[in-house]
Design a protein around this motif. Structure first.
Motif, mmCIF file in Angstrom:
data_model
loop_
_atom_site.group_PDB
_atom_site.id
_atom_site.type_symbol
_atom_site.label_atom_id
_atom_site.label_comp_id
_atom_site.label_asym_id
_atom_site.label_seq_id
_atom_site.Cartn_x
_atom_site.Cartn_y
_atom_site.Cartn_z
ATOM 1 N N UNK A 120 0.810 -1.188 -0.030
ATOM 2 C CA UNK A 120 -0.028 0.008 0.109
ATOM 3 C C UNK A 120 0.944 1.248 0.127
ATOM 4 N N UNK A 121 2.116 1.153 0.044
ATOM 5 C CA UNK A 121 2.810 2.240 0.101
ATOM 6 C C UNK A 121 3.924 2.030 -1.257
ATOM 7 N N UNK A 122 4.343 2.992 -1.993
ATOM 8 C CA UNK A 122 5.455 2.572 -3.152
ATOM 9 C C UNK A 122 6.737 1.881 -2.571
ATOM 10 N N UNK A 123 7.185 2.693 -1.556
ATOM 11 C CA UNK A 123 8.548 1.895 -1.086
ATOM 12 C C UNK A 123 8.202 0.318 -0.695
ATOM 13 N N UNK A 124 7.162 0.160 0.017
ATOM 14 C CA UNK A 124 6.736 -1.377 0.200
ATOM 15 C C UNK A 124 6.551 -2.249 -1.172
ATOM 16 N N UNK A 125 6.019 -1.512 -2.043
ATOM 17 C CA UNK A 125 5.774 -2.349 -3.405
ATOM 18 C C UNK A 125 7.191 -2.989 -3.807
ATOM 19 N N UNK A 126 7.999 -1.851 -3.983
ATOM 20 C CA UNK A 126 9.257 -2.090 -4.526
ATOM 21 C C UNK A 126 10.185 -3.038 -3.950
ATOM 22 N N UNK A 127 9.940 -3.005 -2.616
ATOM 23 C CA UNK A 127 10.960 -3.802 -1.639
ATOM 24 C C UNK A 127 10.276 -5.202 -1.778
ATOM 25 N N UNK A 128 8.956 -5.446 -1.780
ATOM 26 C CA UNK A 128 8.373 -6.673 -2.036
ATOM 27 C C UNK A 128 8.861 -7.170 -3.266
ATOM 28 N N UNK A 129 8.728 -6.725 -4.448
ATOM 29 C CA UNK A 129 9.221 -7.139 -5.630
ATOM 30 C C UNK A 129 10.557 -7.487 -5.758
ATOM 31 N N UNK A 130 11.440 -6.617 -4.953
ATOM 32 C CA UNK A 130 12.766 -6.738 -5.041
ATOM 33 C C UNK A 130 13.455 -8.216 -4.405
ATOM 34 N N UNK A 131 12.523 -8.771 -3.692
ATOM 35 C CA UNK A 131 12.999 -9.882 -3.026
ATOM 36 C C UNK A 131 13.289 -11.086 -4.018
ATOM 37 N N UNK A 132 12.342 -10.857 -5.207
ATOM 38 C CA UNK A 132 12.462 -11.948 -6.109
ATOM 39 C C UNK A 132 13.231 -11.381 -7.305
ATOM 40 N N UNK A 133 14.087 -10.332 -7.069
ATOM 41 C CA UNK A 133 15.079 -10.043 -8.019
ATOM 42 C C UNK A 133 16.498 -10.590 -7.356
ATOM 43 N N UNK A 134 16.358 -10.615 -6.071
ATOM 44 C CA UNK A 134 17.676 -11.112 -5.454
ATOM 45 C C UNK A 134 17.836 -12.561 -5.493
ATOM 46 N N UNK A 135 16.683 -13.190 -5.364
ATOM 47 C CA UNK A 135 16.486 -14.808 -5.507
ATOM 48 C C UNK A 135 15.325 -14.814 -6.405
ATOM 49 N N UNK A 136 15.396 -15.082 -7.481
ATOM 50 C CA UNK A 136 14.203 -15.315 -8.603
ATOM 51 C C UNK A 136 13.581 -16.404 -8.492
ATOM 52 N N UNK A 137 12.345 -16.513 -7.881
ATOM 53 C CA UNK A 137 11.588 -17.582 -7.715
ATOM 54 C C UNK A 137 10.356 -17.701 -8.590
ATOM 55 N N UNK A 138 10.071 -16.841 -9.463
ATOM 56 C CA UNK A 138 9.007 -16.884 -10.477
ATOM 57 C C UNK A 138 7.697 -16.701 -9.427
ATOM 58 N N UNK A 139 7.753 -16.621 -8.116
ATOM 59 C CA UNK A 139 6.458 -16.090 -7.677
ATOM 60 C C UNK A 139 6.162 -14.956 -7.487
ATOM 61 N N UNK A 140 4.880 -14.752 -7.870
ATOM 62 C CA UNK A 140 4.205 -13.302 -7.743
ATOM 63 C C UNK A 140 3.448 -13.195 -6.328
ATOM 64 N N UNK A 141 2.929 -11.926 -5.924
ATOM 65 C CA UNK A 141 2.166 -11.838 -4.735
ATOM 66 C C UNK A 141 0.856 -12.731 -4.675
ATOM 67 N N UNK A 142 0.256 -12.878 -5.928
ATOM 68 C CA UNK A 142 -0.983 -13.522 -5.982
ATOM 69 C C UNK A 142 -0.779 -15.025 -5.819
ATOM 70 N N UNK A 143 0.440 -15.448 -6.643
ATOM 71 C CA UNK A 143 0.807 -16.849 -6.322
ATOM 72 C C UNK A 143 1.173 -17.409 -4.846
ATOM 73 N N UNK A 144 1.924 -16.304 -4.266
ATOM 74 C CA UNK A 144 2.205 -16.558 -2.714
ATOM 75 C C UNK A 144 0.980 -16.520 -2.036
ATOM 76 N N UNK A 145 0.086 -15.624 -1.996
ATOM 77 C CA UNK A 145 -1.186 -15.921 -1.309
ATOM 78 C C UNK A 145 -1.950 -17.082 -1.617
ATOM 79 N N UNK A 146 -1.918 -17.505 -2.934
ATOM 80 C CA UNK A 146 -2.750 -18.650 -2.960
ATOM 81 C C UNK A 146 -1.801 -19.946 -2.370
#
Length: 426
Positions: free
Chosen positions: A368-394
């Motif tokens: 819900x914040x721009x910084x939080x959005x970027x930080x969440x996405x960056x996790x998967x740039x550090x270790x590419x898991x192919x996971x999205x927020x939607x697939x993680x919630x599922x």
């Protein structure tokens, strides 16, 4: 529904991630530099970003640079450091108003991106190296930043836990580096460290806001001139395969004892059972309905606070609590009881559902914040898991009680660290 839409494009040596959204009236830009944690350069990596923010070729004086930021409708820029497992991450963060919402249609975004590029690639130099004045001033500030960790006993006890638990591993290094290494740094050695990082780090740029993707591509291509590089070698987890529990007790003049416990989970963000671990931690000590909160803090009144958190890249779970010195053994015993209860599955389906709901809310609050959005996405740039927020919630929704027990039984109690006062019972 799709919670996050990210479009990525690559130019030589740089991955640019665009999150086009109308949620925010601002544009937030994060430039991230990642390299393996190393004692040889962690202190310099924590220093040169702050020197870069002092001046550029075009704006050599800090006062002039700040005045120019004011002209850009109060745009702000900052730098901070983080550890992602065995990796050191430098983040430059630029926040500015979105020109779409301004009365005069000034090309604010382009000016901001141009300025960020100047700060990163065209620093103010004297005789081909960083300014001695700026380096000396920022060394003093970094000393204060490191000292602040030692003065804050909650942060200090967590640092000591990590130092003891991960002795001999890169993760033991403090994110801001070592006080003892600062004096030897010169403007010349610091400039070399900066150039090395710029040419070899993994570079990621995040742009979050209501922006035109083609405009961003044009600007990034024009202003961010980076070179091709070998991929940074990253290990999600270098933890030992089996650990012998150890106890470390320090004495200092503190009124409240700090009890910190480190566990090896043998599960990282890259593993399939990570969603189950996320829920295990949440129910163990992550939230106000957790076993630690209810049993250690509320029922037994043994702790001022008692929480657990994950280090998702290193595969660690850490308990932090503040207790009376005399309650040390009792507090350790009851934390051990609650941990073993979790491993045995002594929790209800209702508690699992409650934890799933709280975790989901927490994640949605993060984006819900721009910084939080970027930080969440960056996790998967550090270790590419192919996971999205939607697939993680599922994946979270699919976790069963058996999954949580299974992931819990892999967790090993590693280090018990206690910072106790010089007075009082042991």
């Amino acid at each position: 529904m799709t919670y996050l839409q990210e479009n990525t494009f690559k130019t030589s040596g740089l991955n640019t991630h665009i999150v086009k959204t109308e949620k925010f009236k601002t544009v937030t830009i994060l430039f991230k530099m990642l390299a393996p944690l190393s004692k040889d350069d962690v202190t310099m990596r924590s220093l040169f970003p702050h020197v870069l923010l002092r001046g550029t070729e075009k704006w050599p004086k800090t006062g002039e640079l700040r005045a120019y930021f004011d002209e850009l409708y109060g745009a702000t820029v900052s730098a901070d450091m983080a550890k992602k497992g065995e990796n050191h991450v430098i983040t430059f963060r630029l926040e500015m108003a979105n020109e779409k919402y301004l009365k005069d249609q000034t090309p604010l975004l382009e000016k901001g991106i141009s300025l960020l590029a100047d700060l990163l690639f065209h620093p103010y130099l004297e005789e081909g190296v960083f300014s001695k004045l700026y380096v000396d001033q920022e060394k003093r500030t970094l000393k204060q930043r490191i000292q602040a960790v030692y003065d804050d006993k909650m942060r200090y006890s967590n640092l000591r836990l990590v130092q003891e638990m991960c002795k001999g591993e890169p993760y033991a290094l403090h994110v801001h580096g070592e006080m003892d290494d600062l004096d030897a740094i010169t403007e010349s050695t610091l400039y070399e460290a900066y150039k090395h990082a710029l040419h070899s780090d993994q570079l990621d740029l995040y742009v979050v806001g209501d922006v035109d993707e083609q405009d961003i591509k044009r600007m990034v291509t024009e202003y961010f001139k980076t070179n091709d590089r070998e991929p940074v070698k990253k290990d999600a987890d270098s933890s030992r395969s089996h650990v012998e529990p150890k106890e470390v007790i320090d004495e200092e003049d503190v009124k409240q004892g700090k009890l910190n416990i480190g566990f090896r989970t043998h599960t990282t963000i890259a593993d399939q059972d990570y969603p189950a671990l996320h829920l295990f931690n949440g129910l163990f000590g992550g939230f106000s309905h957790s076993k630690l909160f209810i049993n250690v803090r509320e029922k037994a009144s043994l702790a001022y606070y008692a929480v657990s958190r994950l280090e998702s890249f290193k595969g660690l779970m850490m308990v932090m609590s503040g207790i009376e010195v005399a309650n040390y053994h009792q507090a350790v015993d009851i934390i051990k009881e609650q941990f073993e209860a979790m491993q045995k599955g002594d929790f209800t389906d209702e508690a699992i559902e409650q934890t799933k709901a709280v975790v989901k809310n927490q994640l949605l609050e993060t984006i819900d914040t721009p910084y939080g959005t970027a930080e969440y996405l960056y996790q998967h740039a550090v270790i590419p898991t192919g996971e999205t927020l939607d697939s993680f919630l599922e994946a979270l929704e699919r976790v069963t009680k058996e999954d949580m027990i299974k992931v819990g039984q892999k967790i090993e109690w590693d280090t018990t660290y206690f910072l106790k006062g010089t007075e009082g019972a042991s």
